[in-house]
Write a protein that holds these residues in place. Structure first.
Motif, PDB file in Angstrom:
ATOM      1  N   ASP A   1       0.633  -1.530   0.522  1.00  0.00           N
ATOM      2  CA  ASP A   1       0.116   0.077  -0.045  1.00  0.00           C
ATOM      3  C   ASP A   1       0.817   1.627  -0.034  1.00  0.00           C
ATOM      4  OD1 ASP A   1      -1.828   2.029   0.260  1.00  0.00           O
ATOM      5  OD2 ASP A   1      -2.917   0.767   1.895  1.00  0.00           O
ATOM      6  N   PRO A   2       1.188   2.114  -0.721  1.00  0.00           N
ATOM      7  CA  PRO A   2       1.466   3.716  -0.592  1.00  0.00           C
ATOM      8  C   PRO A   2       1.300   4.001   0.411  1.00  0.00           C
ATOM      9  CG  PRO A   2       0.759   3.327  -3.061  1.00  0.00           C
ATOM     10  CD  PRO A   2      -0.252   1.401  -1.529  1.00  0.00           C
ATOM     11  N   VAL A   3      -0.078   4.683   0.768  1.00  0.00           N
ATOM     12  CA  VAL A   3      -0.047   4.578   1.819  1.00  0.00           C
ATOM     13  C   VAL A   3       0.524   4.158   3.655  1.00  0.00           C
ATOM     14  CG1 VAL A   3      -1.337   5.757   3.936  1.00  0.00           C
ATOM     15  CG2 VAL A   3      -2.214   6.267   1.582  1.00  0.00           C
ATOM     16  N   ALA A   4       1.856   4.525   3.919  1.00  0.00           N
ATOM     17  CA  ALA A   4       2.721   3.210   5.331  1.00  0.00           C
ATOM     18  C   ALA A   4       1.569   3.597   6.481  1.00  0.00           C
ATOM     19  CB  ALA A   4       3.434   4.001   5.115  1.00  0.00           C
TER      20      ALA A   4
ATOM     21  N   LYS B   1      -2.878  10.918   5.906  1.00  0.00           N
ATOM     22  CA  LYS B   1      -2.154  10.016   5.262  1.00  0.00           C
ATOM     23  C   LYS B   1      -0.508  10.541   5.260  1.00  0.00           C
ATOM     24  CE  LYS B   1      -6.509   8.433   2.545  1.00  0.00           C
ATOM     25  NZ  LYS B   1      -6.729   8.346   1.312  1.00  0.00           N
ATOM     26  N   ILE B   2       0.146   9.363   5.736  1.00  0.00           N
ATOM     27  CA  ILE B   2       1.688   9.158   5.414  1.00  0.00           C
ATOM     28  C   ILE B   2       1.821   7.894   4.072  1.00  0.00           C
ATOM     29  CG2 ILE B   2       3.591   8.961   6.422  1.00  0.00           C
ATOM     30  CD1 ILE B   2       2.902   9.706   9.003  1.00  0.00           C
ATOM     31  N   HIS B   3       2.884   9.174   3.383  1.00  0.00           N
ATOM     32  CA  HIS B   3       2.967   7.651   2.188  1.00  0.00           C
ATOM     33  C   HIS B   3       4.304   7.108   2.279  1.00  0.00           C
ATOM     34  CE1 HIS B   3      -0.464   8.799  -0.318  1.00  0.00           C
ATOM     35  NE2 HIS B   3      -0.442   9.644   0.617  1.00  0.00           N
ATOM     36  N   TRP B   4       4.705   5.805   2.105  1.00  0.00           N
ATOM     37  CA  TRP B   4       5.838   5.481   1.761  1.00  0.00           C
ATOM     38  C   TRP B   4       6.663   6.267   1.250  1.00  0.00           C
ATOM     39  CZ3 TRP B   4       7.709   2.445   4.960  1.00  0.00           C
ATOM     40  CH2 TRP B   4       7.265   1.026   5.590  1.00  0.00           C
ATOM     41  N   TYR B   5       6.223   7.031  -0.378  1.00  0.00           N
ATOM     42  CA  TYR B   5       7.572   7.615  -0.915  1.00  0.00           C
ATOM     43  C   TYR B   5       7.549   8.843  -0.400  1.00  0.00           C
ATOM     44  CZ  TYR B   5       8.511  10.510  -4.956  1.00  0.00           C
ATOM     45  OH  TYR B   5       8.820  11.161  -6.145  1.00  0.00           O
TER      46      TYR B   5
ATOM     47  N   VAL C   1       2.804  16.106  -4.271  1.00  0.00           N
ATOM     48  CA  VAL C   1       3.818  15.318  -4.263  1.00  0.00           C
ATOM     49  C   VAL C   1       4.200  13.992  -4.072  1.00  0.00           C
ATOM     50  CG1 VAL C   1       6.015  17.746  -4.299  1.00  0.00           C
ATOM     51  CG2 VAL C   1       4.952  16.631  -1.973  1.00  0.00           C
ATOM     52  N   TRP C   2       2.880  13.728  -2.826  1.00  0.00           N
ATOM     53  CA  TRP C   2       3.062  12.369  -2.652  1.00  0.00           C
ATOM     54  C   TRP C   2       2.290  11.484  -4.159  1.00  0.00           C
ATOM     55  CZ3 TRP C   2      -0.381  16.531  -1.701  1.00  0.00           C
ATOM     56  CH2 TRP C   2      -1.500  16.490  -2.032  1.00  0.00           C
TER      57      TRP C   2
END
Length: 271
Positions: free
Chosen positions: A8-11, A18-22, A91-92
């Motif tokens: 899941d791109p959302v960590a 939402k905190i994204h892995w990116y 940017v996410w």
């Protein structure tokens, strides 16, 4: 063929937050660079405090983020962002240009050096060995986002990326992992080992530009170019390769100039 790991791109999601892995990959890159720079700080300049180093890393990070985003807008998809300028802030979703970030870092180093009594190349030689940490982390972020994948292939390690990313559902080169291995791991080892011994000013910066340019140029042969640009010429030349040519030439020139005009300068050792 290897299965693509469904991540899941959302960590982490806390309500609407939402905190994204990116994004986390950028934090890992910045934090890793700061830790390694701390180990080299005394030999770089024993009068510098950890606070001044933190200031340097902060401004260079701003150069990466702002320059990377603006570079992507200018080099890769200007028309889309002119049509909808608010996309710049998303940017996410990805959309960062290394070459734009590289220009941003150079401008930040030039500004910070003038304010703190350091030349541009003194700072660039100091930080260059840490940069591959962020590059490698960023490529892992690309992989998790299932973006920037490679051309169709039948190699045993090919992967089929999720339908939202690749509707064709073809086995492809995991080019993000190639870039992680080359721009992250290999480039780090080259620069870290090279900088263990005293080198003339500009030599480490030249090695960074040279080998990044070579590695990126090579991977572009198996990476699918951005859809809005495609190939620029000959059905193989990409924007990434065009932008790497000045880095390769400039890197060679800096190495030649460094050894021609200056004696070896002390460089912080690694443990």
């Amino acid at each position: 063929m290897l299965p693509y790991p469904q991540i899941d791109p959302v960590a982490l999601a806390i309500g609407p937050l939402k905190i994204h892995w990116y994004g986390l990959m950028y934090l890992i890159g910045i934090g890793g660079a700061w830790l390694l720079a701390s180990r080299r700080l005394n030999r770089f300049d024993p009068t510098w405090s950890k606070e001044k180093l933190s200031d340097l890393i902060f401004w260079l990070s701003m150069g990466v983020i702002v320059g990377g985003r603006l570079g992507y807008v200018l080099f890769y998809d200007l028309s889309a962002y002119l049509a909808n300028p608010t996309l710049i802030f998303e940017v996410w979703k990805g959309g960062m240009s290394f070459h734009g970030g590289f220009i941003g870092v150079m401008l930040a180093a030039l500004w910070f050096g003038k304010r703190n009594g350091k030349s541009f190349f003194q700072l660039m030689d100091f930080v260059a060995p840490m940069v591959p940490i962020g590059l490698g982390a960023g490529r892992i972020g690309n992989f998790i986002n299932a973006e920037l994948w490679g051309k169709p292939t039948d190699v045993p390690w090919a992967m089929i990326f999720p339908p939202f990313s690749d509707p064709a559902q073809l086995p492809r080169h995991p080019s993000q992992l190639y870039q992680f291995a080359l721009e992250g791991v290999a480039l780090f080892l080259i620069l870290w080992l090279f900088s263990r011994k005293p080198r003339p000013t500009m030599a480490v910066s030249g090695m960074f530009a040279l080998f990044y340019g070579i590695f990126r140029f090579i991977v572009e042969f198996v990476r699918v170019p951005d859809a809005q640009l495609g190939y620029l010429a000959w059905n193989w030349l990409t924007m990434g390769q065009v932008l790497c040519v000045p880095m390769i030439v400039g890197g060679l020139f800096l190495i030649w100039l460094a050894y021609r005009r200056a004696p070896a300068a002390p460089v912080a050792p690694t443990a």
